[in-house]
Write a protein that holds these residues in place. Structure first.
Motif, PDB file in Angstrom:
ATOM      1  N   GLN A  21       0.833  -1.195   0.000  1.00  0.00           N
ATOM      2  CA  GLN A  21       0.000   0.000   0.000  1.00  0.00           C
ATOM      3  C   GLN A  21       0.861   1.235   0.000  1.00  0.00           C
ATOM      4  O   GLN A  21       1.813   1.359   0.750  1.00  0.00           O
ATOM      5  CB  GLN A  21      -0.904  -0.003   1.232  1.00  0.00           C
ATOM      6  N   GLU A  22       0.542   2.159  -0.874  1.00  0.00           N
ATOM      7  CA  GLU A  22       1.314   3.396  -1.011  1.00  0.00           C
ATOM      8  C   GLU A  22       0.960   4.364   0.099  1.00  0.00           C
ATOM      9  O   GLU A  22      -0.203   4.558   0.429  1.00  0.00           O
ATOM     10  CB  GLU A  22       1.005   4.041  -2.373  1.00  0.00           C
ATOM     11  N   VAL A  23       1.956   4.994   0.713  1.00  0.00           N
ATOM     12  CA  VAL A  23       1.731   6.060   1.680  1.00  0.00           C
ATOM     13  C   VAL A  23       2.124   7.353   1.014  1.00  0.00           C
ATOM     14  O   VAL A  23       3.217   7.471   0.476  1.00  0.00           O
ATOM     15  CB  VAL A  23       2.585   5.845   2.951  1.00  0.00           C
ATOM     16  N   SER A  24       1.283   8.343   1.048  1.00  0.00           N
ATOM     17  CA  SER A  24       1.498   9.592   0.312  1.00  0.00           C
ATOM     18  C   SER A  24       2.306  10.552   1.141  1.00  0.00           C
ATOM     19  O   SER A  24       1.970  10.855   2.274  1.00  0.00           O
ATOM     20  CB  SER A  24       0.148  10.222  -0.044  1.00  0.00           C
ATOM     21  N   PHE A  25       3.411  11.054   0.532  1.00  0.00           N
ATOM     22  CA  PHE A  25       4.254  12.041   1.192  1.00  0.00           C
ATOM     23  C   PHE A  25       4.503  13.183   0.226  1.00  0.00           C
ATOM     24  O   PHE A  25       4.513  13.007  -0.993  1.00  0.00           O
ATOM     25  CB  PHE A  25       5.602  11.442   1.603  1.00  0.00           C
ATOM     26  N   LYS A  26       4.792  14.342   0.796  1.00  0.00           N
ATOM     27  CA  LYS A  26       5.158  15.485  -0.025  1.00  0.00           C
ATOM     28  C   LYS A  26       6.651  15.529  -0.283  1.00  0.00           C
ATOM     29  O   LYS A  26       7.138  16.333  -1.028  1.00  0.00           O
ATOM     30  CB  LYS A  26       4.727  16.796   0.660  1.00  0.00           C
ATOM     31  N   GLY A  27       7.411  14.708   0.362  1.00  0.00           N
ATOM     32  CA  GLY A  27       8.858  14.752   0.251  1.00  0.00           C
ATOM     33  C   GLY A  27       9.352  14.023  -0.965  1.00  0.00           C
ATOM     34  O   GLY A  27       8.610  13.633  -1.856  1.00  0.00           O
ATOM     35  N   GLY A  28      10.691  13.793  -1.013  1.00  0.00           N
ATOM     36  CA  GLY A  28      11.335  13.179  -2.142  1.00  0.00           C
ATOM     37  C   GLY A  28      10.882  11.745  -2.334  1.00  0.00           C
ATOM     38  O   GLY A  28      10.657  11.025  -1.395  1.00  0.00           O
ATOM     39  N   LYS A  29      10.761  11.309  -3.587  1.00  0.00           N
ATOM     40  CA  LYS A  29      10.364   9.956  -3.919  1.00  0.00           C
ATOM     41  C   LYS A  29      11.513   9.258  -4.615  1.00  0.00           C
ATOM     42  O   LYS A  29      12.206   9.833  -5.439  1.00  0.00           O
ATOM     43  CB  LYS A  29       9.136   9.960  -4.857  1.00  0.00           C
ATOM     44  N   LEU A  30      11.678   8.011  -4.333  1.00  0.00           N
ATOM     45  CA  LEU A  30      12.695   7.218  -4.991  1.00  0.00           C
ATOM     46  C   LEU A  30      12.017   5.983  -5.537  1.00  0.00           C
ATOM     47  O   LEU A  30      11.364   5.238  -4.808  1.00  0.00           O
ATOM     48  CB  LEU A  30      13.783   6.803  -4.004  1.00  0.00           C
ATOM     49  N   SER A 217      22.766  23.290  -6.549  1.00  0.00           N
ATOM     50  CA  SER A 217      23.110  22.818  -7.889  1.00  0.00           C
ATOM     51  C   SER A 217      21.842  22.703  -8.727  1.00  0.00           C
ATOM     52  O   SER A 217      20.723  22.703  -8.220  1.00  0.00           O
ATOM     53  CB  SER A 217      23.836  21.469  -7.814  1.00  0.00           C
ATOM     54  N   ALA A 218      22.000  22.542 -10.025  1.00  0.00           N
ATOM     55  CA  ALA A 218      20.852  22.578 -10.929  1.00  0.00           C
ATOM     56  C   ALA A 218      20.118  21.242 -11.017  1.00  0.00           C
ATOM     57  O   ALA A 218      19.001  21.200 -11.503  1.00  0.00           O
ATOM     58  CB  ALA A 218      21.329  22.985 -12.332  1.00  0.00           C
ATOM     59  N   ARG A 219      20.711  20.150 -10.524  1.00  0.00           N
ATOM     60  CA  ARG A 219      20.143  18.826 -10.736  1.00  0.00           C
ATOM     61  C   ARG A 219      19.513  18.276  -9.447  1.00  0.00           C
ATOM     62  O   ARG A 219      20.181  18.148  -8.436  1.00  0.00           O
ATOM     63  CB  ARG A 219      21.240  17.867 -11.228  1.00  0.00           C
ATOM     64  N   ASP A 220      18.238  17.944  -9.502  1.00  0.00           N
ATOM     65  CA  ASP A 220      17.547  17.294  -8.383  1.00  0.00           C
ATOM     66  C   ASP A 220      17.769  18.042  -7.064  1.00  0.00           C
ATOM     67  O   ASP A 220      18.120  17.443  -6.054  1.00  0.00           O
ATOM     68  CB  ASP A 220      18.020  15.840  -8.234  1.00  0.00           C
ATOM     69  N   THR A 221      17.575  19.333  -7.054  1.00  0.00           N
ATOM     70  CA  THR A 221      17.957  20.130  -5.890  1.00  0.00           C
ATOM     71  C   THR A 221      17.222  19.724  -4.617  1.00  0.00           C
ATOM     72  O   THR A 221      17.790  19.775  -3.533  1.00  0.00           O
ATOM     73  CB  THR A 221      17.709  21.627  -6.160  1.00  0.00           C
ATOM     74  N   LYS A 222      15.943  19.321  -4.729  1.00  0.00           N
ATOM     75  CA  LYS A 222      15.180  18.991  -3.527  1.00  0.00           C
ATOM     76  C   LYS A 222      15.683  17.724  -2.855  1.00  0.00           C
ATOM     77  O   LYS A 222      15.368  17.475  -1.691  1.00  0.00           O
ATOM     78  CB  LYS A 222      13.691  18.888  -3.862  1.00  0.00           C
ATOM     79  N   THR A 223      16.471  16.934  -3.565  1.00  0.00           N
ATOM     80  CA  THR A 223      17.086  15.762  -2.955  1.00  0.00           C
ATOM     81  C   THR A 223      18.050  16.164  -1.844  1.00  0.00           C
ATOM     82  O   THR A 223      18.325  15.378  -0.943  1.00  0.00           O
ATOM     83  CB  THR A 223      17.847  14.958  -4.035  1.00  0.00           C
TER      84      THR A 223
END
Length: 282
Positions: A21-30, A217-223
């Motif tokens: 079951q998926e749990v919904s988050f606003k944070g980063g997804k992998l 940096s320009a790549r995947d900054t929210k990570t």
């Protein structure tokens, strides 16, 4: 390693979410499949914290850093091995095989952040959030291997504190800019003087994180950003503990360091990060 809220270590590939079951988050997804790993940018709809840059905030007998950090020069940012092509993807796959256990639950997201220890030393940490655990991994991006890790059960965390960094007014340390996140467990238990005076102590009942220098940096900054991680881990803790007795507050994170010459040298040299240093990488 013995610590309140720490779990074990195991080998398993449990990231297939087809029957979970998926749990919904606003944070980063992998999203990691069994044979292909794709590292995706975090959700651009994440909430952001105040986007202003003001002088250091002074309170009674203390001083806080500014909300915004300044980007490092490109020549310095390029020296971080974590930012090199394929390094983060390789690190995530390696940690998935060597650190993740089937009992930890499904992975919700992965961040690369800066941990700040009780001696004010900054250390690069790969942080993996699952349904049940928070995994903090010391990963060597130069030789691409796990050097150390710890696990904290989400339902053992009782306090989430988010705010600026605060130092004594008379400190010799320049206040750290940016926001920090402090996760505490042990119901307010305070460490002994021996623990606090031991720079290698691993039994202090809290961890403090802030954004990684690569956030600009320009790549995947929210990570690399603490705001994204804060949103996700708060929701994960509430889900794991049934919203029971979690104290969430927005207060400055206080350090009681008055001299701090050792940490100043350590942090200025960025010893806690995997970097190139004059042709030598460590």
């Amino acid at each position: 390693m013995s610590n309140p809220g720490l779990g074990g270590v195991g080998l398993d590939d449990n990231l297939d979410d087809r029957n979970t079951q998926e749990v919904s988050f606003k944070g980063g997804k992998l999203s990691l499949a069994d044979d292909v790993s794709t590292f995706r940018p975090n959700d651009p709809k994440d909430e952001t914290i105040m986007n202003v840059d003001i002088p250091s905030i002074r309170r009674s007998n203390s001083v806080c850093g500014r909300p915004q950090t300044n980007p490092l020069p490109d020549t310095i940012q390029d020296c971080f091995f974590a930012g090199k092509k394929g390094r983060m993807e390789g690190a995530v796959n390696d940690c998935k095989q060597k650190v993740l256990d089937e009992n930890d639950g499904k992975v919700q997201g992965v961040w690369l952040l800066t941990e700040i220890d009780h001696w004010d030393n900054e250390k690069e940490k790969l942080v993996m959030l699952t349904e049940k655990m928070l995994l903090i991994i010391k990963y060597d991006f130069v030789v691409e291997r796990v050097k150390d890790h710890k696990k904290i059960m989400l339902n053992s965390i009782d306090t989430v504190q988010f705010g600026l960094f605060e130092y004594p007014d008379k400190t010799l340390v320049h206040p750290r800019d940016g926001f920090g996140l402090k996760l505490s467990w042990g119901n307010g238990q305070q460490p002994s003087l021996v623990q606090m005076w031991n720079p290698w102590s691993t039994s202090v009942p809290w961890m403090i994180f802030t954004s990684h220098p690569l956030q600009h940096s320009a790549r995947d900054t929210k990570t690399y950003q603490i705001e994204s991680f804060k949103n996700a881990v708060t929701q994960a803790i509430k889900a794991a503990s049934g919203n029971n007795d979690l104290n969430v507050n927005d207060d400055p994170i206080r350090f009681t360091i008055h001299v701090g010459l050792g940490s100043a040298v350590y942090n200025q040299s960025r010893i806690g990060f995997s970097r190139e240093r004059g042709g030598i990488s460590f």
